[in-house]
Design a protein around this motif. Structure first.
Motif, mmCIF file in Angstrom:
data_model
loop_
_atom_site.group_PDB
_atom_site.id
_atom_site.type_symbol
_atom_site.label_atom_id
_atom_site.label_comp_id
_atom_site.label_asym_id
_atom_site.label_seq_id
_atom_site.Cartn_x
_atom_site.Cartn_y
_atom_site.Cartn_z
ATOM 1 N N ALA A 1 0.830 -1.204 0.000
ATOM 2 C CA ALA A 1 0.000 0.000 0.000
ATOM 3 C C ALA A 1 0.863 1.251 0.000
ATOM 4 C CB ALA A 1 -0.921 0.012 1.213
ATOM 5 N N TYR A 2 0.304 2.317 -0.543
ATOM 6 C CA TYR A 2 0.824 3.659 -0.343
ATOM 7 C C TYR A 2 0.093 4.263 0.852
ATOM 8 C CZ TYR A 2 3.201 4.106 -4.906
ATOM 9 O OH TYR A 2 4.055 3.981 -5.971
ATOM 10 N N TYR A 3 0.730 5.244 1.509
ATOM 11 C CA TYR A 3 0.058 5.887 2.637
ATOM 12 C C TYR A 3 0.420 7.370 2.714
ATOM 13 C CZ TYR A 3 4.421 6.203 5.266
ATOM 14 O OH TYR A 3 5.696 6.526 5.658
ATOM 15 N N PHE A 4 -0.432 8.113 3.395
ATOM 16 C CA PHE A 4 -0.159 9.494 3.782
ATOM 17 C C PHE A 4 -0.653 9.649 5.207
ATOM 18 C CE2 PHE A 4 -1.806 13.706 4.668
ATOM 19 C CZ PHE A 4 -0.702 14.493 4.418
ATOM 20 N N GLU A 5 0.110 10.327 6.069
ATOM 21 C CA GLU A 5 -0.279 10.462 7.466
ATOM 22 C C GLU A 5 0.017 11.850 8.002
ATOM 23 O OE1 GLU A 5 2.009 8.003 10.125
ATOM 24 O OE2 GLU A 5 3.894 8.448 9.096
ATOM 25 N N ILE A 6 -0.767 12.257 9.016
ATOM 26 C CA ILE A 6 -0.490 13.478 9.762
ATOM 27 C C ILE A 6 -0.358 13.104 11.234
ATOM 28 C CG2 ILE A 6 -1.607 15.030 8.131
ATOM 29 C CD1 ILE A 6 -4.025 15.149 10.015
ATOM 30 N N THR A 7 0.621 13.689 11.909
ATOM 31 C CA THR A 7 0.862 13.434 13.323
ATOM 32 C C THR A 7 1.167 14.777 13.991
ATOM 33 O OG1 THR A 7 3.278 13.231 13.401
ATOM 34 C CG2 THR A 7 2.051 11.335 12.527
ATOM 35 N N PRO A 8 1.213 14.826 15.322
ATOM 36 C CA PRO A 8 1.569 16.084 15.987
ATOM 37 C C PRO A 8 2.986 16.553 15.677
ATOM 38 C CG PRO A 8 0.457 14.623 17.523
ATOM 39 C CD PRO A 8 0.748 13.819 16.288
ATOM 40 N N GLU A 9 3.882 15.630 15.294
ATOM 41 C CA GLU A 9 5.280 15.977 15.061
ATOM 42 C C GLU A 9 5.625 16.220 13.593
ATOM 43 O OE1 GLU A 9 4.480 13.042 16.716
ATOM 44 O OE2 GLU A 9 4.580 13.951 18.711
ATOM 45 N N TYR A 10 4.900 15.617 12.686
ATOM 46 C CA TYR A 10 5.249 15.698 11.270
ATOM 47 C C TYR A 10 4.088 15.188 10.433
ATOM 48 C CZ TYR A 10 5.889 10.660 11.757
ATOM 49 O OH TYR A 10 5.680 9.328 12.009
ATOM 50 N N PHE A 11 4.185 15.391 9.123
ATOM 51 C CA PHE A 11 3.336 14.648 8.191
ATOM 52 C C PHE A 11 4.264 13.862 7.280
ATOM 53 C CE2 PHE A 11 4.153 18.486 5.731
ATOM 54 C CZ PHE A 11 4.271 18.035 4.429
ATOM 55 N N GLY A 12 3.757 12.800 6.700
ATOM 56 C CA GLY A 12 4.626 11.964 5.890
ATOM 57 C C GLY A 12 3.856 11.077 4.939
ATOM 58 N N TYR A 13 4.621 10.407 4.082
ATOM 59 C CA TYR A 13 4.008 9.506 3.119
ATOM 60 C C TYR A 13 5.034 8.487 2.677
ATOM 61 C CZ TYR A 13 6.051 13.204 0.112
ATOM 62 O OH TYR A 13 6.871 14.134 -0.469
ATOM 63 N N GLY A 14 4.544 7.453 2.002
ATOM 64 C CA GLY A 14 5.452 6.408 1.559
ATOM 65 C C GLY A 14 4.714 5.223 0.996
ATOM 66 N N CYS A 15 5.393 4.080 1.017
ATOM 67 C CA CYS A 15 4.869 2.863 0.413
ATOM 68 C C CYS A 15 5.505 1.685 1.113
ATOM 69 C CB CYS A 15 5.224 2.856 -1.078
ATOM 70 S SG CYS A 15 4.787 1.349 -1.963
ATOM 71 N N GLY A 16 4.737 0.630 1.331
ATOM 72 C CA GLY A 16 5.343 -0.531 1.962
ATOM 73 C C GLY A 16 4.431 -1.732 2.025
ATOM 74 N N TYR A 17 5.021 -2.804 2.503
ATOM 75 C CA TYR A 17 4.305 -4.050 2.752
ATOM 76 C C TYR A 17 4.614 -4.390 4.202
ATOM 77 C CZ TYR A 17 2.290 -8.596 1.465
ATOM 78 O OH TYR A 17 1.487 -9.711 1.367
ATOM 79 N N TYR A 18 3.810 -3.827 5.108
ATOM 80 C CA TYR A 18 4.216 -3.707 6.506
ATOM 81 C C TYR A 18 4.052 -4.975 7.321
ATOM 82 C CZ TYR A 18 4.069 0.982 4.772
ATOM 83 O OH TYR A 18 4.269 2.088 3.986
ATOM 84 N N GLN A 19 3.159 -5.850 6.927
ATOM 85 C CA GLN A 19 3.009 -7.125 7.624
ATOM 86 C C GLN A 19 3.081 -8.272 6.620
ATOM 87 O OE1 GLN A 19 -0.154 -7.293 10.572
ATOM 88 N NE2 GLN A 19 -0.058 -5.095 10.868
ATOM 89 N N ALA A 20 4.069 -8.202 5.782
ATOM 90 C CA ALA A 20 4.252 -9.235 4.768
ATOM 91 C C ALA A 20 4.520 -10.582 5.436
ATOM 92 C CB ALA A 20 5.412 -8.879 3.854
ATOM 93 N N PRO A 21 3.842 -11.643 5.011
ATOM 94 C CA PRO A 21 4.100 -12.973 5.573
ATOM 95 C C PRO A 21 5.548 -13.397 5.336
ATOM 96 C CG PRO A 21 2.061 -12.947 4.302
ATOM 97 C CD PRO A 21 2.759 -11.654 4.022
#
Length: 234
Positions: free
Chosen positions: A104-124
């Motif tokens: 998946a691609y993602y975009f996020e906002i947090t109190p410290e930063y905003f960011g984005y990227g791509c990954g397979y975070y729980q790949a078997p």
């Protein structure tokens, strides 16, 4: 719905909601959270959708399913805090099975930063082993992904690593990839002015297109693993 940036008050409200950690506070402020957090995210998804569909026509674009929940699921964690102070969206293909993970691609906002990227975070583990085999064989899909990452300057490769190298004799330049339990690229930015005026969108989309070969490599791992499983059942 035109995206014009996120509201500073929306981020403040997420922080305040987490600090109160109260269902009553959340219910009282739910309409404001929807207006100041959810609706800007929905507008952002609409703005991103045409470019993201160029990357993968199979992305499921359903905003309410793409946006994280403010309320946390605390059933399986020691942290019983009820609410998040951050939020994110993901662009991914449809799930195959209720808990099926996928790249998946993602975009996020947090109190410290905003960011984005791509990954397979729980790949078997079996899929990550397939990824290693493609890396060791210098498969074209891997080489395309590797070059795309090498050619950019924003993203950082990340993922949990094994304590001992899985393949110590593999080329040194591939070790950071081969030794991962999962694989992703992330970028974090503390320029909140860009977040609040929306000027981050165009460069973000260019960045996400630039790492499309990395995303395709992750998808190939998933697809080849599924094909092998299907063949084994015949």
């Amino acid at each position: 719905m035109e995206f014009t940036g996120f509201h500073p008050e929306g981020l403040d409200l997420l922080i305040e909601n987490r600090l109160h950690n109260s269902k009553e506070f959340y219910e009282d402020h739910k309409p404001r959270i929807k207006a100041l957090v959810n609706e800007p995210f929905y507008a952002l998804i609409e703005s991103m959708a045409p470019v993201m569909r160029e990357i993968d026509p199979l992305f499921v674009i359903e905003p309410k399913r793409m946006l994280s929940r403010v309320r946390r699921d605390t059933r399986y964690t020691k942290d019983k805090t009820l609410y998040r102070d951050h939020a994110w969206i993901t662009f991914a293909r449809a799930k195959q099975g209720r808990f099926a993970e996928r790249p998946a691609y993602y975009f996020e906002i947090t109190p410290e930063y905003f960011g984005y990227g791509c990954g397979y975070y729980q790949a078997p583990p079996n899929e990550m082993q397939l990824a290693r085999e493609l890396m060791l064989a210098e498969d074209k899909l891997f080489l395309d992904a590797y070059r795309a990452v090498q050619q950019q300057t924003r993203f950082t490769l990340y993922g949990d690593s094994y304590k001992r190298p899985k393949y110590p004799d593999a080329p040194e330049k591939y070790q950071a990839w081969i030794n991962r339990k999962n694989l992703g690229l992330s970028y974090e930015c503390q320029d909140f002015a860009a977040l609040f005026n929306g000027s981050f969108v165009r460069p973000m989309l260019a960045d996400l297109k630039g790492i499309a070969p990395f995303y395709r490599f992750l998808c190939a791992i998933k697809e080849r693993s599924q094909a092998a499983e299907t063949e084994a059942l015949r």
